[in-house]
Design a protein around this motif. Structure first.
Motif, PDB file in Angstrom:
ATOM      1  N   GLN A   1      38.983 -25.161  -1.459  1.00  0.00           N
ATOM      2  CA  GLN A   1      40.325 -24.629  -1.272  1.00  0.00           C
ATOM      3  C   GLN A   1      40.809 -24.874   0.159  1.00  0.00           C
ATOM      4  O   GLN A   1      41.965 -25.244   0.385  1.00  0.00           O
ATOM      5  N   THR A   2      39.925 -24.680   1.146  1.00  0.00           N
ATOM      6  CA  THR A   2      40.291 -24.944   2.540  1.00  0.00           C
ATOM      7  C   THR A   2      40.633 -26.408   2.743  1.00  0.00           C
ATOM      8  O   THR A   2      41.590 -26.757   3.450  1.00  0.00           O
ATOM      9  N   LEU A   3      39.854 -27.302   2.098  1.00  0.00           N
ATOM     10  CA  LEU A   3      40.100 -28.735   2.221  1.00  0.00           C
ATOM     11  C   LEU A   3      41.458 -29.102   1.627  1.00  0.00           C
ATOM     12  O   LEU A   3      42.208 -29.896   2.202  1.00  0.00           O
ATOM     13  N   ASN A   4      41.809 -28.530   0.491  1.00  0.00           N
ATOM     14  CA  ASN A   4      43.106 -28.814  -0.124  1.00  0.00           C
ATOM     15  C   ASN A   4      44.256 -28.309   0.732  1.00  0.00           C
ATOM     16  O   ASN A   4      45.301 -28.953   0.822  1.00  0.00           O
ATOM     17  N   ILE A   5      44.091 -27.146   1.391  1.00  0.00           N
ATOM     18  CA  ILE A   5      45.141 -26.630   2.274  1.00  0.00           C
ATOM     19  C   ILE A   5      45.348 -27.573   3.454  1.00  0.00           C
ATOM     20  O   ILE A   5      46.482 -27.869   3.842  1.00  0.00           O
ATOM     21  N   LYS A   6      44.253 -28.076   4.035  1.00  0.00           N
ATOM     22  CA  LYS A   6      44.364 -29.022   5.147  1.00  0.00           C
ATOM     23  C   LYS A   6      45.094 -30.286   4.718  1.00  0.00           C
ATOM     24  O   LYS A   6      45.955 -30.801   5.438  1.00  0.00           O
ATOM     25  N   ARG A   7      44.749 -30.776   3.530  1.00  0.00           N
ATOM     26  CA  ARG A   7      45.403 -31.991   3.044  1.00  0.00           C
ATOM     27  C   ARG A   7      46.900 -31.769   2.863  1.00  0.00           C
ATOM     28  O   ARG A   7      47.710 -32.622   3.208  1.00  0.00           O
ATOM     29  N   LYS A   8      47.275 -30.638   2.282  1.00  0.00           N
ATOM     30  CA  LYS A   8      48.689 -30.363   2.056  1.00  0.00           C
ATOM     31  C   LYS A   8      49.451 -30.253   3.377  1.00  0.00           C
ATOM     32  O   LYS A   8      50.569 -30.759   3.505  1.00  0.00           O
ATOM     33  N   VAL A   9      48.837 -29.604   4.360  1.00  0.00           N
ATOM     34  CA  VAL A   9      49.491 -29.489   5.673  1.00  0.00           C
ATOM     35  C   VAL A   9      49.673 -30.867   6.300  1.00  0.00           C
ATOM     36  O   VAL A   9      50.750 -31.193   6.824  1.00  0.00           O
ATOM     37  N   LEU A  10      48.627 -31.710   6.236  1.00  0.00           N
ATOM     38  CA  LEU A  10      48.716 -33.046   6.813  1.00  0.00           C
ATOM     39  C   LEU A  10      49.740 -33.915   6.086  1.00  0.00           C
ATOM     40  O   LEU A  10      50.454 -34.710   6.712  1.00  0.00           O
ATOM     41  N   LYS A  11      49.827 -33.763   4.768  1.00  0.00           N
ATOM     42  CA  LYS A  11      50.834 -34.527   4.014  1.00  0.00           C
ATOM     43  C   LYS A  11      52.251 -34.115   4.412  1.00  0.00           C
ATOM     44  O   LYS A  11      53.127 -34.959   4.593  1.00  0.00           O
ATOM     45  N   ASN A  12      52.483 -32.824   4.560  1.00  0.00           N
ATOM     46  CA  ASN A  12      53.798 -32.347   4.972  1.00  0.00           C
ATOM     47  C   ASN A  12      54.141 -32.822   6.380  1.00  0.00           C
ATOM     48  O   ASN A  12      55.285 -33.189   6.660  1.00  0.00           O
ATOM     49  N   ILE A  13      53.140 -32.829   7.259  1.00  0.00           N
ATOM     50  CA  ILE A  13      53.365 -33.348   8.621  1.00  0.00           C
ATOM     51  C   ILE A  13      53.749 -34.818   8.572  1.00  0.00           C
ATOM     52  O   ILE A  13      54.697 -35.265   9.249  1.00  0.00           O
ATOM     53  N   ALA A  14      53.015 -35.611   7.766  1.00  0.00           N
ATOM     54  CA  ALA A  14      53.302 -37.048   7.678  1.00  0.00           C
ATOM     55  C   ALA A  14      54.707 -37.296   7.130  1.00  0.00           C
ATOM     56  O   ALA A  14      55.453 -38.140   7.648  1.00  0.00           O
ATOM     57  N   VAL A  15      55.107 -36.552   6.095  1.00  0.00           N
ATOM     58  CA  VAL A  15      56.441 -36.742   5.513  1.00  0.00           C
ATOM     59  C   VAL A  15      57.525 -36.369   6.522  1.00  0.00           C
ATOM     60  O   VAL A  15      58.531 -37.080   6.678  1.00  0.00           O
ATOM     61  N   PHE A  16      57.341 -35.254   7.223  1.00  0.00           N
ATOM     62  CA  PHE A  16      58.325 -34.843   8.230  1.00  0.00           C
ATOM     63  C   PHE A  16      58.452 -35.891   9.340  1.00  0.00           C
ATOM     64  O   PHE A  16      59.567 -36.234   9.769  1.00  0.00           O
ATOM     65  N   LEU A  17      57.325 -36.402   9.809  1.00  0.00           N
ATOM     66  CA  LEU A  17      57.369 -37.416  10.873  1.00  0.00           C
ATOM     67  C   LEU A  17      58.002 -38.715  10.369  1.00  0.00           C
ATOM     68  O   LEU A  17      58.688 -39.413  11.123  1.00  0.00           O
ATOM     69  N   ILE A  18      57.768 -39.069   9.108  1.00  0.00           N
ATOM     70  CA  ILE A  18      58.403 -40.273   8.548  1.00  0.00           C
ATOM     71  C   ILE A  18      59.921 -40.152   8.605  1.00  0.00           C
ATOM     72  O   ILE A  18      60.621 -41.046   9.111  1.00  0.00           O
ATOM     73  N   MET A  19      60.445 -39.051   8.129  1.00  0.00           N
ATOM     74  CA  MET A  19      61.900 -38.887   8.079  1.00  0.00           C
ATOM     75  C   MET A  19      62.487 -38.692   9.479  1.00  0.00           C
ATOM     76  O   MET A  19      63.616 -39.107   9.756  1.00  0.00           O
ATOM     77  N   SER A  20      61.719 -38.096  10.371  1.00  0.00           N
ATOM     78  CA  SER A  20      62.192 -37.936  11.752  1.00  0.00           C
ATOM     79  C   SER A  20      62.274 -39.285  12.460  1.00  0.00           C
ATOM     80  O   SER A  20      63.228 -39.545  13.209  1.00  0.00           O
ATOM     81  N   ASN A  21      61.300 -40.139  12.230  1.00  0.00           N
ATOM     82  CA  ASN A  21      61.345 -41.468  12.841  1.00  0.00           C
ATOM     83  C   ASN A  21      62.486 -42.310  12.263  1.00  0.00           C
ATOM     84  O   ASN A  21      63.100 -43.098  12.987  1.00  0.00           O
TER      85      ASN A  21
END
Length: 593
Positions: free
Chosen positions: A515-535
């Motif tokens: 469960q902790t691993l899945n939470i980390k993955r979801k946070v990292l995915k959201n960070i990547a998507v936000f940075l994509i659209m910001s760039n």
């Protein structure tokens, strides 16, 4: 004869009495032979790399010399440069058609592929950019038709060849860019490197044309604000247009230049990876295609990214409409740009720092497998950062040493510092994500359903092979169903690896880790998507006219008009490439999480 024999006897007695000496001399000869082979084994390959690399570099320098001559010498005109570029595109077309036909004749022969060279979404994005480039070529042809009575025929031939070149190159990218060439290596090296530097030359030509257009617009704005003694270059032909759409074609071209520029620089990067792969031995253990990534759990990242994108469009519209108004409105537009940029960069720094913090908590060794595409991504990412860093430090120096105090002075200072910091953090986040070694459980997408196991962990307890295990491998479900009673079923599941019934005994430790691993993955995915659209947002602003570095006057006051214009002509194209390249790298990060 006797003396000769005596000398031979003396020689044998003096030097050849030891068998160890003869064996050691043979070993020395073998060592020398092995050393000679090891030194000359890769000689043809290295020779081809050096020769083709020097050829491409000199090709680019020739084109740059022509571009500089067009700007400074009236005897060298634009059609001379376009004629050179057209000839280079024709040569690349000949090579690509030869390569495509050769591979078509050898379609029964297995060709090694580098699955890391590119992805479908990158090729899809390049196809979209290519379509916009074709629209630009159509506008060029329409412009030439209107002025054909007084312009050179090269202006009509160039867009036709460029359109043909674009269509053929997109086909090449879709079907052959992953090829690892093992035959005709030296010839193919020259062909691929010619394609690399032809696209780089087309990129430079587009960048120079776009910079000239923005410089003329900047001079018009200064003239409207009361500045005089400004020379505006007019590129219109000396005759009247025979159609009513020439002005539309001319103005529309400059809105399509950013897409054409990014198309050529991305293609040159992909072709460079293909050039590096020529003659390479593929490591099959690391050359595996990753499964598609699911998008479950994406909420905050896309929402914040869409808000950033919407705000960017609003800022762009307000900036473009107000920058040519009165001095107060002019300064307000620049202040608005810097305040919005500060907010964007602060959020991006926070997101990148959070991603790095997650990586620091979860210690994993780096992935050291050879991957030319990943190595090139890292080098381009850090190299293209130099442009905006140079621009930012010049702005910081100008703000500190300025004699005037406009309302946007210190917001410019904070914005420039955040640009430097944001690139530091984002580069580190992307590089660490790309070079991060994944755990065994992370090698496939955790959100995809797991394949049924064939052998369970208790297979060592099974009886010797009697054919039953093989049947279970072929149809594991049918084997499990055919068992008669529950005891035999439970026992056979241990042997054949059939799915067990859900156990009523809970495994809290394992579930908690997962469960902790899945939470980390979801946070990292959201960070990547936000940075994509910001760039993407930070690419849109300068690409379509929001360039306060031209309009605020602080840097121009400190460094002088010519020096600052030169810095901007170097830095802004690199910054644009950095943003769009970051989008590509961050999407790869999103897929790897």
């Amino acid at each position: 004869m006797v003396e000769h024999s005596g000398l031979d006897s003396q020689c044998l007695n003096k030097y050849c009495h030891s068998s160890s000496s003869s064996s050691s001399s043979e070993q020395d000869k073998k060592m020398f032979t092995k050393l000679k082979v090891s030194l000359s084994g890769n000689y043809p390959r290295k020779n081809g790399e050096i020769l083709s690399g020097q050829y491409g570099t000199n090709l680019l320098l020739l084109g740059l010399a022509m571009m500089l001559a067009v700007q400074g010498d009236p005897s060298v005109r634009e059609e001379h440069l376009l004629a050179l570029v057209t000839c280079l595109m024709i040569l690349q077309l000949i090579w690509m058609l030869w390569y495509i036909l050769l591979r078509d004749r050898q379609k029964n022969t297995r060709t090694e592929k580098d699955v890391h060279a590119t992805t479908c979404w990158i090729r899809g994005g390049l196809t979209l950019l290519a379509v916009l480039s074709l629209i630009m070529d159509a506008f060029r042809i329409g412009y030439y038709v209107g002025f054909q009575s007084c312009v050179s025929a090269v202006l009509g031939v160039y867009p036709v060849i460029h359109a043909t070149h674009t269509i053929t190159q997109v086909h090449f990218l879709w079907f052959h860019i992953k090829d690892v060439i093992q035959s005709f290596e030296t010839f193919e090296r020259f062909g691929v490197i010619h394609a690399v530097f032809t696209n780089l030359l087309l990129w430079c030509n587009g960048v120079m044309s776009e910079a000239e257009h923005f410089l003329n617009n900047h001079k018009r704005r200064l003239f409207a604000l009361g500045f005089e003694n400004l020379t505006i270059m007019h590129s219109e032909p000396d005759c009247n247009c025979t159609t009513s759409t020439c002005s539309l074609f001319s103005k529309s071209l400059f809105y399509l230049y950013p897409f054409n520029v990014e198309y050529h620089i991305f293609v040159s990067a992909m072709l460079f990876v293909m050039w590096k792969n020529i003659g390479r031995t593929i490591d099959l253990s690391s050359n595996k295609k990753r499964l598609a990534t699911k998008t479950q759990g994406l909420h905050i990242g896309p929402i914040l990214g869409l808000l950033a994108l919407a705000g960017t469009i609003g800022v762009m519209v307000v900036y473009i409409t107000n920058i040519e108004q009165s001095l107060q409105t002019h300064n307000s537009a620049i202040s608005m740009f810097y305040i919005y940029g500060i907010a964007m960069l602060a959020f991006m720094c926070s997101a990148g720092s959070l991603g790095l913090l997650i990586y620091r908590v979860d210690h994993m060794p780096p992935d050291t497998s050879k991957n030319p595409s990943r190595q090139l991504d890292t080098e381009l990412l850090c190299g293209s950062s130099v442009g905006s860093w140079l621009m930012s430090w010049c702005s910081i120096v100008a703000v500190i040493g300025a004699n005037t105090n406009p309302p946007f002075r210190w917001t410019n200072f904070v914005y420039s510092l955040l640009v430097v910091l944001e690139k530091y953090i984002q580069n580190l986040f992307i590089v660490e994500s790309l070079y991060r070694q994944q755990k065994d459980g992370e090698r496939e997408d955790p959100e995809l359903p797991a394949a049924p196991e064939i052998f369970s962990v208790t297979c060592s307890l099974a009886p010797p092979y009697n054919g039953i295990i093989n049947k279970a491998y072929e149809t594991p479900d049918r084997t499990c169903v055919s068992l008669e009673n529950e005891n035999e079923e439970e026992e056979s599941r241990q042997v054949y690896g059939c799915p067990r019934k859900p156990s009523e005994v809970s495994l809290p430790v394992r579930n908690k880790v997962k469960q902790t691993l899945n939470i980390k993955r979801k946070v990292l995915k959201n960070i990547a998507v936000f940075l994509i659209m910001s760039n993407i947002s930070l690419w849109i602003l300068p690409a379509f006219g929001c360039r306060p570095q031209y309009d605020n006057g602080l840097e121009q006051e400190t460094f002088g008009y010519s020096t600052w214009t030169t810095v901007l002509n170097f830095a802004i194209p690199l910054n644009l490439f950095y943003r769009i390249h970051s989008v590509a790298s961050l999407f790869e990060v999103f897929r790897r999480v």
